[in-house]
Write an enzyme that holds these catalytic residues in place. Structure first.
Site, PDB file in Angstrom:
ATOM      1  N   GLY A   9       0.836  -1.190   0.000  1.00 26.28           N
ATOM      2  CA  GLY A   9       0.000   0.000   0.000  1.00 26.28           C
ATOM      3  C   GLY A   9       0.870   1.239   0.000  1.00 26.28           C
ATOM      4  O   GLY A   9       2.085   1.164   0.218  1.00 26.28           O
ATOM      5  N   ASN A  12       1.059   5.473   4.826  1.00 23.33           N
ATOM      6  CA  ASN A  12      -0.108   5.681   5.700  1.00 23.33           C
ATOM      7  C   ASN A  12      -1.239   4.685   5.477  1.00 23.33           C
ATOM      8  O   ASN A  12      -2.352   4.924   5.901  1.00 23.33           O
ATOM      9  CB  ASN A  12      -0.676   7.099   5.564  1.00 23.33           C
ATOM     10  CG  ASN A  12       0.089   8.121   6.359  1.00 23.33           C
ATOM     11  OD1 ASN A  12       0.761   7.776   7.322  1.00 23.33           O
ATOM     12  ND2 ASN A  12      -0.002   9.365   5.960  1.00 23.33           N
ATOM     13  N   ALA A  13      -0.972   3.560   4.840  1.00 21.64           N
ATOM     14  CA  ALA A  13      -2.026   2.570   4.602  1.00 21.64           C
ATOM     15  C   ALA A  13      -2.224   1.632   5.797  1.00 21.64           C
ATOM     16  O   ALA A  13      -3.141   0.829   5.792  1.00 21.64           O
ATOM     17  CB  ALA A  13      -1.728   1.755   3.346  1.00 21.64           C
ATOM     18  N   GLY A  14      -1.361   1.723   6.798  1.00 18.38           N
ATOM     19  CA  GLY A  14      -1.507   0.880   7.981  1.00 18.38           C
ATOM     20  C   GLY A  14      -0.753  -0.434   7.906  1.00 18.38           C
ATOM     21  O   GLY A  14      -1.106  -1.394   8.589  1.00 18.38           O
ATOM     22  N   GLU A  86       8.463  -3.345   5.830  1.00 17.18           N
ATOM     23  CA  GLU A  86       9.367  -2.650   4.899  1.00 17.18           C
ATOM     24  C   GLU A  86       9.955  -3.621   3.863  1.00 17.18           C
ATOM     25  O   GLU A  86      11.131  -3.570   3.514  1.00 17.18           O
ATOM     26  CB  GLU A  86      10.476  -1.908   5.644  1.00 17.18           C
ATOM     27  CG  GLU A  86       9.985  -0.925   6.691  1.00 17.18           C
ATOM     28  CD  GLU A  86       9.152   0.228   6.148  1.00 17.18           C
ATOM     29  OE1 GLU A  86       9.199   0.498   4.929  1.00 17.18           O
ATOM     30  OE2 GLU A  86       8.445   0.869   6.951  1.00 17.18           O
ATOM     31  N   ILE A 168      15.711   5.496  -2.517  1.00 22.55           N
ATOM     32  CA  ILE A 168      15.517   5.304  -1.084  1.00 22.55           C
ATOM     33  C   ILE A 168      15.898   6.583  -0.356  1.00 22.55           C
ATOM     34  O   ILE A 168      17.063   6.993  -0.357  1.00 22.55           O
ATOM     35  CB  ILE A 168      16.342   4.116  -0.570  1.00 22.55           C
ATOM     36  CG1 ILE A 168      15.877   2.839  -1.264  1.00 22.55           C
ATOM     37  CG2 ILE A 168      16.215   3.995   0.947  1.00 22.55           C
ATOM     38  CD1 ILE A 168      16.726   1.624  -0.972  1.00 22.55           C
ATOM     39  N   TYR A 169      14.892   7.201   0.233  1.00 18.64           N
ATOM     40  CA  TYR A 169      15.078   8.378   1.075  1.00 18.64           C
ATOM     41  C   TYR A 169      14.067   8.223   2.205  1.00 18.64           C
ATOM     42  O   TYR A 169      12.858   8.326   1.983  1.00 18.64           O
ATOM     43  CB  TYR A 169      14.833   9.665   0.280  1.00 18.64           C
ATOM     44  CG  TYR A 169      15.074  10.910   1.078  1.00 18.64           C
ATOM     45  CD1 TYR A 169      16.352  11.454   1.177  1.00 18.64           C
ATOM     46  CD2 TYR A 169      14.038  11.535   1.758  1.00 18.64           C
ATOM     47  CE1 TYR A 169      16.586  12.588   1.924  1.00 18.64           C
ATOM     48  CE2 TYR A 169      14.267  12.673   2.518  1.00 18.64           C
ATOM     49  CZ  TYR A 169      15.543  13.193   2.598  1.00 18.64           C
ATOM     50  OH  TYR A 169      15.768  14.320   3.354  1.00 18.64           O
ATOM     51  N   TYR A 176       6.708  12.562   2.813  1.00 24.49           N
ATOM     52  CA  TYR A 176       5.890  11.843   1.839  1.00 24.49           C
ATOM     53  C   TYR A 176       4.406  11.996   2.129  1.00 24.49           C
ATOM     54  O   TYR A 176       3.994  11.987   3.289  1.00 24.49           O
ATOM     55  CB  TYR A 176       6.213  10.337   1.863  1.00 24.49           C
ATOM     56  CG  TYR A 176       7.594  10.006   1.386  1.00 24.49           C
ATOM     57  CD1 TYR A 176       7.875   9.910   0.032  1.00 24.49           C
ATOM     58  CD2 TYR A 176       8.621   9.769   2.290  1.00 24.49           C
ATOM     59  CE1 TYR A 176       9.149   9.595  -0.412  1.00 24.49           C
ATOM     60  CE2 TYR A 176       9.900   9.455   1.852  1.00 24.49           C
ATOM     61  CZ  TYR A 176      10.147   9.370   0.502  1.00 24.49           C
ATOM     62  OH  TYR A 176      11.399   9.055   0.059  1.00 24.49           O
ATOM     63  N   HIS A 183      -3.448  13.938  -7.980  1.00 23.35           N
ATOM     64  CA  HIS A 183      -2.700  14.821  -7.079  1.00 23.35           C
ATOM     65  C   HIS A 183      -1.198  14.523  -7.050  1.00 23.35           C
ATOM     66  O   HIS A 183      -0.420  15.347  -6.586  1.00 23.35           O
ATOM     67  CB  HIS A 183      -3.311  14.800  -5.678  1.00 23.35           C
ATOM     68  CG  HIS A 183      -4.558  15.615  -5.609  1.00 23.35           C
ATOM     69  ND1 HIS A 183      -5.790  15.071  -5.340  1.00 23.35           N
ATOM     70  CD2 HIS A 183      -4.762  16.932  -5.828  1.00 23.35           C
ATOM     71  CE1 HIS A 183      -6.706  16.030  -5.375  1.00 23.35           C
ATOM     72  NE2 HIS A 183      -6.101  17.170  -5.676  1.00 23.35           N
TER      73      HIS A 183
END
Length: 192
Positions: A9, A12-14, A86, A168-169, A176, A183
């Site tokens: 996801g 912030n998708a959990g 991750e 990768i940051y 983010y 958007h």
């Protein structure tokens, strides 16, 4: 029957809270879980899975050279389930090792992570999981700017969209936003 699951996801998708929830459910039934995460994720503290709502738990931190087959087979052969946060940072070889764990040790593996980066390129781990996973599921969240489903991650630098830079940051809400396609290309940002 053991399977390799990939749940992906946008930011912030959990995903992290879901890892912690699944671990709790297994352990509440007296089963052992092996929690893994990437050494690259330093937002909270290396070696922890941390959710945005404040829950966190220690996990074994993995680097790109770690052999997951060896780790799971020798050090944690009693695991009833392997949970990975991750997972986008896994290598192709590591995803293949996870498939081997499922197929040869009959231990279910659930991997959670992003699918695409802020440039809308697949992460190597995500690409490999899309190929090798037995089950793939999207975890949904909404766009930062509207109520559409977020499918992309918009990187923000100095209040402006950043469509380049390194793949990768590491960052959180300050760096983010989960966004819909519209958007992603047309973010309503201010110069505060």
């Amino acid at each position: 029957m053991a399977q390799l699951f990939y749940r992906y996801g946008a930011m912030n998708a959990g995903k992290s809270i879901e890892v912690l929830k699944v671990a709790h459910n297994y352990e509440e039934q007296g089963k052992q879980v092996l929690l893994l995460t990437s050494k690259l994720d330093t937002r909270e503290q290396s070696g922890y899975i941390a959710s945005r709502i404040g829950l966190k738990r220690r996990a074994q931190a993995l680097g790109a050279s770690d052999n997951l087959w060896q780790i799971i087979q020798t050090e944690n052969s009693q695991a009833d389930c392997v949970l990975i946060d991750e997972a986008q940072f896994l290598t192709l070889a590591q995803v293949q090792q996870l498939a081997q764990v499922v197929d040869e040790l009959a231990i279910p593996v659930m991997a959670f992570g992003l699918k695409n980066d802020s440039r809308n390129q697949l992460f190597p781990g995500a690409q490999a999981l899309l190929i090798y996973a037995d089950k793939i599921e999207e975890m949904k969240t909404i766009c930062w700017f509207c109520s559409k489903k977020a499918t992309m991650n918009l990187r923000i630098t100095d209040h402006h969209p950043d469509y380049g830079g390194e793949q990768i940051y590491i960052g959180g809400n300050e760096t983010y936003y989960p966004v819909c396609r519209y958007h992603y290309f047309n973010p309503p940002l201010t110069n505060n």
